[in-house]
Design a protein around this motif. Sequence first.
Motif, PDB file in Angstrom:
ATOM      1  N   TYR A  60       0.841  -1.195   0.000  1.00 40.92           N
ATOM      2  CA  TYR A  60       0.000   0.000   0.000  1.00 40.92           C
ATOM      3  C   TYR A  60       0.878   1.247   0.000  1.00 40.92           C
ATOM      4  CZ  TYR A  60      -3.815  -3.155   1.100  1.00 40.92           C
ATOM      5  OH  TYR A  60      -4.727  -4.174   1.058  1.00 40.92           O
ATOM      6  N   PHE A  61       2.054   1.128   0.587  1.00 40.99           N
ATOM      7  CA  PHE A  61       3.086   2.166   0.555  1.00 40.99           C
ATOM      8  C   PHE A  61       4.381   1.491   0.144  1.00 40.99           C
ATOM      9  CE2 PHE A  61       0.250   4.619   3.219  1.00 40.99           C
ATOM     10  CZ  PHE A  61       0.575   5.935   2.962  1.00 40.99           C
ATOM     11  N   ARG A  62       5.298   2.274  -0.373  1.00 42.38           N
ATOM     12  CA  ARG A  62       6.646   1.775  -0.615  1.00 42.38           C
ATOM     13  C   ARG A  62       7.637   2.842  -0.198  1.00 42.38           C
ATOM     14  NH1 ARG A  62       9.452   3.634  -4.909  1.00 42.38           N
ATOM     15  NH2 ARG A  62       8.298   4.725  -6.512  1.00 42.38           N
ATOM     16  N   VAL A  63       8.822   2.401   0.190  1.00 37.83           N
ATOM     17  CA  VAL A  63       9.889   3.324   0.558  1.00 37.83           C
ATOM     18  C   VAL A  63      10.528   3.830  -0.726  1.00 37.83           C
ATOM     19  CG1 VAL A  63      12.121   3.553   1.734  1.00 37.83           C
ATOM     20  CG2 VAL A  63      10.306   2.138   2.740  1.00 37.83           C
ATOM     21  N   VAL A  64      10.699   5.149  -0.818  1.00 37.24           N
ATOM     22  CA  VAL A  64      11.377   5.744  -1.972  1.00 37.24           C
ATOM     23  C   VAL A  64      12.870   5.616  -1.726  1.00 37.24           C
ATOM     24  CG1 VAL A  64      11.727   7.833  -3.337  1.00 37.24           C
ATOM     25  CG2 VAL A  64       9.485   7.363  -2.327  1.00 37.24           C
ATOM     26  N   ARG A  65      13.519   4.875  -2.590  1.00 33.95           N
ATOM     27  CA  ARG A  65      14.952   4.637  -2.439  1.00 33.95           C
ATOM     28  C   ARG A  65      15.742   5.800  -3.027  1.00 33.95           C
ATOM     29  NH1 ARG A  65      15.269  -0.292  -5.966  1.00 33.95           N
ATOM     30  NH2 ARG A  65      13.967   1.149  -7.080  1.00 33.95           N
ATOM     31  N   GLU A  66      16.944   5.994  -2.540  1.00 31.93           N
ATOM     32  CA  GLU A  66      17.782   7.077  -3.046  1.00 31.93           C
ATOM     33  C   GLU A  66      17.972   6.977  -4.549  1.00 31.93           C
ATOM     34  OE1 GLU A  66      21.428   7.927  -1.028  1.00 31.93           O
ATOM     35  OE2 GLU A  66      20.500   7.579   0.928  1.00 31.93           O
ATOM     36  N   GLU A  67      18.061   5.747  -5.068  1.00 28.88           N
ATOM     37  CA  GLU A  67      18.284   5.593  -6.504  1.00 28.88           C
ATOM     38  C   GLU A  67      17.053   5.966  -7.326  1.00 28.88           C
ATOM     39  OE1 GLU A  67      17.939   1.370  -4.737  1.00 28.88           O
ATOM     40  OE2 GLU A  67      18.916   3.226  -4.195  1.00 28.88           O
ATOM     41  N   ASP A  68      15.878   6.147  -6.657  1.00 32.31           N
ATOM     42  CA  ASP A  68      14.677   6.609  -7.358  1.00 32.31           C
ATOM     43  C   ASP A  68      14.727   8.102  -7.651  1.00 32.31           C
ATOM     44  OD1 ASP A  68      13.592   4.072  -7.261  1.00 32.31           O
ATOM     45  OD2 ASP A  68      12.370   4.481  -5.486  1.00 32.31           O
ATOM     46  N   VAL A  69      15.596   8.823  -6.931  1.00 34.13           N
ATOM     47  CA  VAL A  69      15.672  10.276  -7.090  1.00 34.13           C
ATOM     48  C   VAL A  69      16.770  10.595  -8.086  1.00 34.13           C
ATOM     49  CG1 VAL A  69      16.062  12.455  -5.894  1.00 34.13           C
ATOM     50  CG2 VAL A  69      14.886  10.591  -4.717  1.00 34.13           C
ATOM     51  N   PRO A  70      16.473  11.375  -9.128  1.00 35.42           N
ATOM     52  CA  PRO A  70      17.483  11.695 -10.136  1.00 35.42           C
ATOM     53  C   PRO A  70      18.679  12.433  -9.544  1.00 35.42           C
ATOM     54  CG  PRO A  70      15.304  12.429 -10.830  1.00 35.42           C
ATOM     55  CD  PRO A  70      15.191  11.995  -9.401  1.00 35.42           C
ATOM     56  N   ASP A  71      19.841  12.224 -10.136  1.00 33.46           N
ATOM     57  CA  ASP A  71      21.048  12.930  -9.716  1.00 33.46           C
ATOM     58  C   ASP A  71      20.800  14.430  -9.728  1.00 33.46           C
ATOM     59  OD1 ASP A  71      22.401  10.559  -9.474  1.00 33.46           O
ATOM     60  OD2 ASP A  71      23.344  10.692 -11.448  1.00 33.46           O
ATOM     61  N   GLY A  72      21.328  15.108  -8.716  1.00 38.59           N
ATOM     62  CA  GLY A  72      21.221  16.559  -8.663  1.00 38.59           C
ATOM     63  C   GLY A  72      19.911  17.056  -8.078  1.00 38.59           C
ATOM     64  N   LEU A  73      18.990  16.165  -7.683  1.00 37.22           N
ATOM     65  CA  LEU A  73      17.710  16.618  -7.148  1.00 37.22           C
ATOM     66  C   LEU A  73      17.570  16.364  -5.652  1.00 37.22           C
ATOM     67  CD1 LEU A  73      15.227  15.605  -9.968  1.00 37.22           C
ATOM     68  CD2 LEU A  73      16.359  17.779  -9.599  1.00 37.22           C
ATOM     69  N   ALA A  74      18.656  16.017  -4.976  1.00 35.43           N
ATOM     70  CA  ALA A  74      18.593  15.724  -3.545  1.00 35.43           C
ATOM     71  C   ALA A  74      18.206  16.959  -2.736  1.00 35.43           C
ATOM     72  CB  ALA A  74      19.935  15.184  -3.067  1.00 35.43           C
ATOM     73  N   TRP A  75      18.357  18.162  -3.277  1.00 35.71           N
ATOM     74  CA  TRP A  75      18.038  19.394  -2.570  1.00 35.71           C
ATOM     75  C   TRP A  75      16.537  19.666  -2.501  1.00 35.71           C
ATOM     76  CZ3 TRP A  75      15.207  22.458  -5.721  1.00 35.71           C
ATOM     77  CH2 TRP A  75      15.295  22.188  -7.081  1.00 35.71           C
TER      78      TRP A  75
END
Length: 163
Positions: A60-75
């Motif tokens: 029903y939920f999933r954890v968003v993994r760091e690799e799901d976030v595009p490079d340069g968008l961690a901010w």
Amino acid sequence: EPPPADDVDALVARNAPIVRTEKPRSTQRAEAIEAATTAREYVDRGGRKQDLLYDLKNDYFRVVREEDVPDGLAWLPPGVVFDREVRDAGGRWNSSKSSPYHATVVWCRWLPDFELRDSAGKVTRGAWQVQWKHRGSRTVSHVPKEDVRVRAAAPAPAAVPNH
């Protein structure tokens, strides 16, 4: 594979980003819990840790993994989603697909405590914060719930412009 029970504490402690999947429920949780974008927010909004574990194990939920976030968008601010279309003041639906003719949506996030006043002066609680991009410049606005719609079942970060 969802985390074991003892890892839910770690997810809450590190404020791990989570996303609600499109899997339908026979019994809904409170709307505030369903809208949670982090493990800590899930618990802060009244969800129990064992409920979060159940929701993760049953997709029903999933954890968003760091690799799901595009490079340069961690901010980006917590709770940001990319799979939405937003209606502009002219009534046109805009997405994250680039267009030279009108603004594109960079990201959205739900702000449940934001008070939005319409043109008639009516105040509603809760609004989407939207970052727009048009001809190289960016702006942030706030729109009512009905002016944002889901386009995909899960975040599609690869479709998000990196600049």
